[in-house]
Design an enzyme around this catalytic site. Structure first.
Site, PDB file in Angstrom:
ATOM      1  N   ASN A 170       0.814  -1.226   0.000  1.00  0.00           N
ATOM      2  CA  ASN A 170       0.000   0.000   0.000  1.00  0.00           C
ATOM      3  C   ASN A 170       0.844   1.272   0.000  1.00  0.00           C
ATOM      4  OD1 ASN A 170       0.785  -0.694   2.651  1.00  0.00           O
ATOM      5  ND2 ASN A 170      -0.921   0.444   3.539  1.00  0.00           N
ATOM      6  N   GLU A 268       4.076  -4.322  12.367  1.00  0.00           N
ATOM      7  CA  GLU A 268       3.032  -3.304  12.191  1.00  0.00           C
ATOM      8  C   GLU A 268       1.926  -3.975  11.395  1.00  0.00           C
ATOM      9  OE1 GLU A 268       0.610  -1.001  10.625  1.00  0.00           O
ATOM     10  OE2 GLU A 268       2.214  -0.056   9.476  1.00  0.00           O
ATOM     11  N   CYS A 302      -3.126   0.978   6.835  1.00  0.00           N
ATOM     12  CA  CYS A 302      -3.277   0.295   8.127  1.00  0.00           C
ATOM     13  C   CYS A 302      -3.887   1.223   9.169  1.00  0.00           C
ATOM     14  CB  CYS A 302      -1.918  -0.202   8.618  1.00  0.00           C
ATOM     15  SG  CYS A 302      -1.154  -1.429   7.539  1.00  0.00           S
ATOM     16  N   GLU A 479       8.099   2.052  14.718  1.00  0.00           N
ATOM     17  CA  GLU A 479       8.845   2.640  13.621  1.00  0.00           C
ATOM     18  C   GLU A 479       8.819   4.159  13.786  1.00  0.00           C
ATOM     19  OE1 GLU A 479      10.478   0.841  11.544  1.00  0.00           O
ATOM     20  OE2 GLU A 479       9.353  -0.917  10.872  1.00  0.00           O
TER      21      GLU A 479
END
Length: 504
Positions: A170, A268, A302, A479
């Site tokens: 994505n 993630e 996400c 992150e």
């Protein structure tokens, strides 16, 4: 940025369906290589549904070669560089990303289906990420520990070693930069495996790293499927850290694959993020943010604001405004810069449509959208209308599961306790949004909502300097920000007695 150059690239892509000179092999130890088994794959433009390039389909043999190159590079010239020298290399990578930005953006749009405007923003973000970690290289230091005058104690941050990066489809370049830049800043080496749907900009980034002066073997990219290449990378005993972004089921597989080697992980995973809108909010700003939070990149994010949790006293007017604006959004091939681009693949389009069709069959109110469609200019491609499902119950499938598409699910509340219960009412805990003029209530809600990141009065606020990651089934580890440097470092403690007792 040269508008004429960008226009020429767009014209070439729209006329020929592709661009010349696209990378088509792995980048291993500074060399562009075919797969050892000779395998090839196609990458498809979601805006047309047609293949526009081919690339190497790697497997365990190619992963072995890439990991060996990364291991060797750990003890080569890369190790001898000072942190400040690493920083200058990362800064040069940022500069080159910007200079190649037009081509990167057009390729990203072709490969992922997102709009050119979104792709240009992603390229700018990738450059900013390398720039941020360039400045952090020589500031990632340990601590001294006071044990008394007879002792010296201190900590050292050392690179964890070879890092594996499983990159999602994505945000191909953004996600690659988000992991690779801090890994390099910490002194690690990299083996990246981009999603098979979107392999090209990761390969282009590896070329840029070489152009910037990164030693061969420091940044390697192997393309192919998750089953053939990704699984081999995750299970490789020569990998010391894995950064994975993707679905919960695949994240579980990654954990299981890493376990025998006790490999460190940052995961993630999915999200079903609530946007909590209180009655005293700035309505116009909140409407715009809710729209952007769910329809950017066709909802394939996400951290998308996929659940609107709204005070029932403003629900009717707010949703009516959303319906009006969502219904007016333009769809089309990303290179024409519509409001919303294509969905990444046909199987994913079918998944999105299935969620909405089942909701409709359950009697859920579909306020707008709810249909597959195509590029109005060509009749091609994989598109789904901006959709709003209204007044859903907490146990509804569309509330509890990640649709990962342009589908907003609406829930209403009567008081703050109910708002918190709804916000926390799924298995996910990635991000949350809050819209209110009352900062006291905003920060009370921010503390009570279980999420790795909370946005107040601006969805997607922050940037590379703000740590990002989830709780519960949204994963663990962080992150971005200086926190990411810690992910790619191992801490060594040293304690020494410096004053010996006098001899008797």
């Amino acid at each position: 940025m040269s508008h004429s150059s960008l226009s020429a690239l767009v014209q070439e892509a729209r006329t020929t369906g592709t661009l010349s000179g696209l990378p088509d092999g792995h980048l291993i130890n500074g060399l562009r290589l075919p797969s050892q088994n000779g395998g090839r794959m196609e990458t498809i433009d979601p805006g047309t549904g047609k293949a526009f390039a081919t690339f190497a389909a790697g497997d365990a043999a190619d992963i072995d070669a890439a990991v060996a190159a990364a291991q060797a590079a750990l003890t080569g010239p890369w190790r001898a560089l000072t942190p400040a020298q690493r920083g200058r290399l990362l800064l040069q990578i940022a500069t080159l990303i910007r200079s190649h930005g037009e081509r990167l953006a057009v390729v990203e749009s072709l490969d992922s289906g997102k709009t050119l405007t979104e792709a240009l923003g992603d390229i700018a973000g990738a450059a900013a990420t390398f720039e941020y970690y360039a400045g952090a290289c020589d500031k990632h230091h340990g601590d001294s520990i006071p044990l008394g005058e007879n002792y010296l104690a201190y900590t050292i941050n050392e690179p964890v070693g070879v890092t594996a990066h499983i990159i999602p489809w994505n945000y191909p370049l953004s996600s690659a930069a988000r992991g690779i830049a801090p890994a390099l800043a910490a002194g690690c080496t990299v083996v990246a495996k981009p999603a098979e749907q979107t392999p090209l900009t990761a390969l282009m980034l590896a070329d840029i790293c070489l152009e910037a002066g990164l030693p061969p073997g420091v940044c390697n990219v192997v393309t192919g499927t998750g089953r053939q290449a990704g699984a081999a990378l995750v299970r490789h005993p020569g990998v010391h850290h894995i950064s994975f972004t993707g679905s919960v089921p695949t994240g579980i597989d990654v954990m299981q694959g890493a376990a025998p080697n006790v490999t460190r992980l940052v995961l993630e995973l999915g999200g079903k993020s609530p946007v909590v809108v209180l009655a005293d909010c700035d309505i116009d700003a909140a409407v715009s943010n809710v729209l952007g939070g769910i329809y950017e990149n066709a909802g394939q994010i996400c951290s998308a604001g996929s659940r609107l949790v709204i005070d029932r006293t403003i629900h009717a007017d707010f949703v009516e405004r959303l319906v009006k604006r969502a219904s007016a959004m333009t769809l089309g091939h990303g290179l024409r810069r519509p409001d919303m681009g294509a969905v990444n693949s046909l199987p994913h389009l079918e998944k999105i449509a299935g969620y909405v069709e089942r909701a409709r069959a359950r009697g859920v109110s579909v306020r707008c959208g709810g249909q597959r469609t195509s590029d109005p200019e060509t009749g091609q491609g994989w598109f789904y209308q901006p959709t709003i499902l209204d007044q859903l119950t907490p146990d509804d499938e569309a509330i509890r599961e990640e649709i990962f598409g342009p589908v907003l699910c609406v829930q209403t509340f009567s008081d703050l306790d109910e708002a918190v219960a709804l916000a926390n009412g799924t298995d996910f805990g990635l991000v949350a949004g809050i819209f209110t003029r009352d900062f006291s209530r905003a920060h009370q809600l921010a503390r009570r909502i279980d999420a790795g990141q909370v946005y107040i009065n601006e969805y997607f606020a922050g940037g590379v300097s703000v740590p990002f990651g989830g709780n519960r089934k949204s994963g663990f580890g962080r992150e971005k920000g200086l926190e990411a440097l810690r992910s790619y470092s191992k801490l060594k403690s040293v304690a020494a007695r410096i004053s010996c007792p006098e001899p008797p």
